[in-house]
Design an enzyme around this catalytic site. Structure first.
Site, PDB file in Angstrom:
ATOM      1  N   LYS A 118       0.842  -1.204   0.000  1.00  0.00           N
ATOM      2  CA  LYS A 118       0.000   0.000   0.000  1.00  0.00           C
ATOM      3  C   LYS A 118       0.874   1.249   0.000  1.00  0.00           C
ATOM      4  O   LYS A 118       0.626   2.210  -0.734  1.00  0.00           O
ATOM      5  CB  LYS A 118      -0.913   0.034   1.249  1.00  0.00           C
ATOM      6  CG  LYS A 118      -2.249  -0.623   1.031  1.00  0.00           C
ATOM      7  CD  LYS A 118      -3.287   0.372   0.530  1.00  0.00           C
ATOM      8  CE  LYS A 118      -4.379  -0.197  -0.344  1.00  0.00           C
ATOM      9  NZ  LYS A 118      -4.979  -1.436   0.051  1.00  0.00           N
ATOM     10  N   LYS A 201      -2.678  -9.547  -9.066  1.00  0.00           N
ATOM     11  CA  LYS A 201      -3.967 -10.108  -8.623  1.00  0.00           C
ATOM     12  C   LYS A 201      -5.115  -9.229  -9.131  1.00  0.00           C
ATOM     13  O   LYS A 201      -4.942  -8.018  -9.322  1.00  0.00           O
ATOM     14  CB  LYS A 201      -3.995 -10.265  -7.099  1.00  0.00           C
ATOM     15  CG  LYS A 201      -4.243  -9.012  -6.337  1.00  0.00           C
ATOM     16  CD  LYS A 201      -4.684  -9.291  -4.904  1.00  0.00           C
ATOM     17  CE  LYS A 201      -5.122  -7.970  -4.305  1.00  0.00           C
ATOM     18  NZ  LYS A 201      -5.651  -7.958  -2.999  1.00  0.00           N
ATOM     19  N   LYS A 204      -9.861  -4.008  -8.164  1.00  0.00           N
ATOM     20  CA  LYS A 204     -10.536  -2.844  -8.714  1.00  0.00           C
ATOM     21  C   LYS A 204      -9.568  -1.678  -8.888  1.00  0.00           C
ATOM     22  O   LYS A 204      -9.606  -0.963  -9.882  1.00  0.00           O
ATOM     23  CB  LYS A 204     -11.647  -2.428  -7.757  1.00  0.00           C
ATOM     24  CG  LYS A 204     -12.893  -2.089  -8.491  1.00  0.00           C
ATOM     25  CD  LYS A 204     -14.063  -1.937  -7.581  1.00  0.00           C
ATOM     26  CE  LYS A 204     -15.292  -2.020  -8.426  1.00  0.00           C
ATOM     27  NZ  LYS A 204     -16.519  -1.950  -7.706  1.00  0.00           N
TER      28      LYS A 204
HETATM   29  P1  TYM Z   1     -10.969  -7.078   0.467  1.00  0.00           P
HETATM   30  O1  TYM Z   1     -12.155  -6.202   0.624  1.00  0.00           O
HETATM   31  O2  TYM Z   1      -9.774  -6.531  -0.224  1.00  0.00           O
HETATM   32  O3  TYM Z   1     -11.350  -8.393  -0.300  1.00  0.00           O
HETATM   33  C1  TYM Z   1     -12.482  -9.178   0.032  1.00  0.00           C
HETATM   34  C2  TYM Z   1     -12.158 -10.648  -0.149  1.00  0.00           C
HETATM   35  O4  TYM Z   1     -11.878 -10.942  -1.521  1.00  0.00           O
HETATM   36  C3  TYM Z   1     -10.643 -11.646  -1.617  1.00  0.00           C
HETATM   37  N1  TYM Z   1      -9.983 -11.260  -2.875  1.00  0.00           N
HETATM   38  C4  TYM Z   1      -9.418 -12.122  -3.718  1.00  0.00           C
HETATM   39  N2  TYM Z   1      -9.305 -13.468  -3.688  1.00  0.00           N
HETATM   40  C5  TYM Z   1      -8.689 -14.064  -4.722  1.00  0.00           C
HETATM   41  N3  TYM Z   1      -8.177 -13.377  -5.792  1.00  0.00           N
HETATM   42  C6  TYM Z   1      -8.255 -12.045  -5.863  1.00  0.00           C
HETATM   43  N4  TYM Z   1      -7.766 -11.402  -6.909  1.00  0.00           N
HETATM   44  C7  TYM Z   1      -8.901 -11.351  -4.796  1.00  0.00           C
HETATM   45  N5  TYM Z   1      -9.171 -10.044  -4.545  1.00  0.00           N
HETATM   46  C8  TYM Z   1      -9.835 -10.005  -3.366  1.00  0.00           C
HETATM   47  C9  TYM Z   1      -9.837 -11.168  -0.403  1.00  0.00           C
HETATM   48  O5  TYM Z   1      -8.819 -12.074  -0.072  1.00  0.00           O
HETATM   49  C10 TYM Z   1     -10.919 -11.089   0.642  1.00  0.00           C
HETATM   50  O6  TYM Z   1     -11.164 -12.344   1.234  1.00  0.00           O
HETATM   51  N6  TYM Z   1      -8.774  -6.869   4.933  1.00  0.00           N
HETATM   52  C11 TYM Z   1      -9.893  -7.448   4.240  1.00  0.00           C
HETATM   53  C12 TYM Z   1     -11.246  -7.147   4.857  1.00  0.00           C
HETATM   54  C13 TYM Z   1     -11.397  -7.500   6.304  1.00  0.00           C
HETATM   55  C14 TYM Z   1     -11.517  -8.823   6.839  1.00  0.00           C
HETATM   56  C15 TYM Z   1     -11.723  -8.633   8.232  1.00  0.00           C
HETATM   57  C16 TYM Z   1     -11.473 -10.099   6.294  1.00  0.00           C
HETATM   58  C17 TYM Z   1     -11.511  -6.624   7.325  1.00  0.00           C
HETATM   59  N7  TYM Z   1     -11.713  -7.319   8.492  1.00  0.00           N
HETATM   60  C18 TYM Z   1     -11.874  -9.728   9.088  1.00  0.00           C
HETATM   61  C19 TYM Z   1     -11.616 -11.184   7.153  1.00  0.00           C
HETATM   62  C20 TYM Z   1     -11.820 -10.997   8.525  1.00  0.00           C
HETATM   63  C21 TYM Z   1      -9.924  -6.858   2.828  1.00  0.00           C
HETATM   64  O7  TYM Z   1      -9.517  -5.751   2.616  1.00  0.00           O
HETATM   65  O8  TYM Z   1     -10.552  -7.645   1.888  1.00  0.00           O
END
Ligand code: TYM
Length: 332
Positions: A118, A201, A204
């Site tokens: 980031k 990966k 968006k």
């Molecule tokens: P976030 O919002 O970036 O993504 C949501 C979920 O989608 C999965 N993901 C992917 N999996 C495979 N390939 C990809 N290209 C891909 N892009 C996104 C992410 O791994 C995720 O599971 N930090 C977390 C949100 C969060 C969270 C939590 C998750 C906050 N608190 C507590 C679990 C438990 C996040 O930013 O996910």
């Protein structure tokens, strides 16, 4: 009552309509886990503020939440089986975040790969990076353990965060006595989906994604722009399916024809244009029932709001009792 295997907690940032990576890496398994586990799924709106760039980003949180929850529901998340809520609607998470920050060494946070990435993306430095971004995984830990989540279904990019949650929990339990379970990651069969650029990966931010809720035509256009094997500059040059992201998507969406695609590619009898066209047809076929359900759900204007209000009420009941216990243990 049937004995459940444990308690799932997972969350997503309210980024609006979800893409294939979110679906294949997480949402698909969220749906499947609902029968065997107690499930709690959260829209992490406070996390969205860690990378806030303008007031427009803040204003987008509520509409983006609505769009995202429609995707969850259309995919099969059932509010009668699972708790669905918005993080900030249960303010106890902020309290737990602050309390956990007292047992989390700064060095652990600075080493997190997503934090370093980031910083690179934002071209930030020690003077410009905000305190909230450094504490991102502490808030994520608070999310999970405030509901005593023991299993966390996420994509591969989130593994370091959950590893850190385990360390924070271990430290908390060691100092204050056994309080929380150590959460474990649960990965799907395709935990890391590459984007249309074929390199990084799907995300968006990088605009290399395919949204689930696109029309058939929009999906086809996006997929036709996907990068294939860069060495295959002419149709008569054989391709290398093992390095081609379009092929890896065929493995998921076109399982039946995957051997044929591989042969066609390696023998140069199938061109990349036809190969992508075939993928688009199959992605659209796969998503057709989802899209139909989503359109019907979007026609019920108060539905999402009602589900989130009820979810927050149920989540808060758990959160309050956990916070009372933590306060007591920490001498407050
Ligand atoms: P976030 O919002 O970036 O993504 C949501 C979920 O989608 C999965 N993901 C992917 N999996 C495979 N390939 C990809 N290209 C891909 N892009 C996104 C992410 O791994 C995720 O599971 N930090 C977390 C949100 C969060 C969270 C939590 C998750 C906050 N608190 C507590 C679990 C438990 C996040 O930013 O996910």
């Amino acid at each position: 009552m049937v004995q459940k295997k444990g308690r799932i907690f997972s969350g997503m940032r309210p980024t609006g309509r979800l893409h294939l990576g979110n679906y294949l890496g997480a949402l698909k398994s969220w749906v499947e886990l609902q029968d065997d586990y107690e499930c709690i799924y959260c829209v992490v709106d406070v996390h969205a503020l860690t990378t806030l760039e303008s007031v427009q980003d803040a204003k987008a949180i509520v509409p983006n939440t609505n769009e995202m929850v429609l995707d969850w529901l259309a995919a099969g998340i059932d509010p009668n089986k699972s708790i669905i809520f918005v993080q900030s609607h249960v303010p106890e998470v902020m309290t737990l975040h602050t309390l956990l920050s007292m047992v989390t060494p700064l060095g652990w946070l600075m080493r997190v790969p997503t934090f370093k990435e980031k910083l690179r993306q934002m071209k930030a430095n020690d003077e410009t990076v905000n305190y909230g971004l450094v504490g991102y995984p502490v808030l994520q830990t608070a999310d999970i353990i405030l509901y005593r989540g023991d299993t966390v279904p996420v994509g591969e990019d989130q593994v370091p965060h959950v590893e850190l949650s385990r360390e924070i929990v271990r430290r908390f339990n060691k100092i204050f006595g056994n309080t929380f379970p150590e959460p474990k990651v649960k990965l799907t069969e395709s935990p890391s989906i590459r984007g249309l650029d074929g390199k990084t990966k799907m995300s968006k931010t990088l605009n290399n994604h395919v949204e689930l809720a696109l029309s058939d035509d929009e999906t086809r256009k996006r997929i036709m722009s996907a990068v294939t094997d860069p060495q295959r500059t002419h149709r008569n040059i054989p391709g290398r399916p093992d390095i081609c992201n379009v092929y890896s998507l065929h493995k998921i969406f076109n399982e039946r024809k995957v051997n044929e695609i591989e042969q066609g590619c390696t023998s140069a009898t199938l061109g990349c244009v036809d190969c992508k066209m075939d993928l688009a047809v199959n992605v659209n076929k796969h998503l057709a029932p989802f899209r139909e359900r989503r359109t019907a759900l979007a026609n019920q204007p108060d539905l999402v709001q009602a589900i989130l209000t009820d979810g927050a009420k149920r989540a808060r009941k758990i959160a309050k009792s956990v916070i009372a216990e933590v306060r007591g243990k920490m001498g407050l």
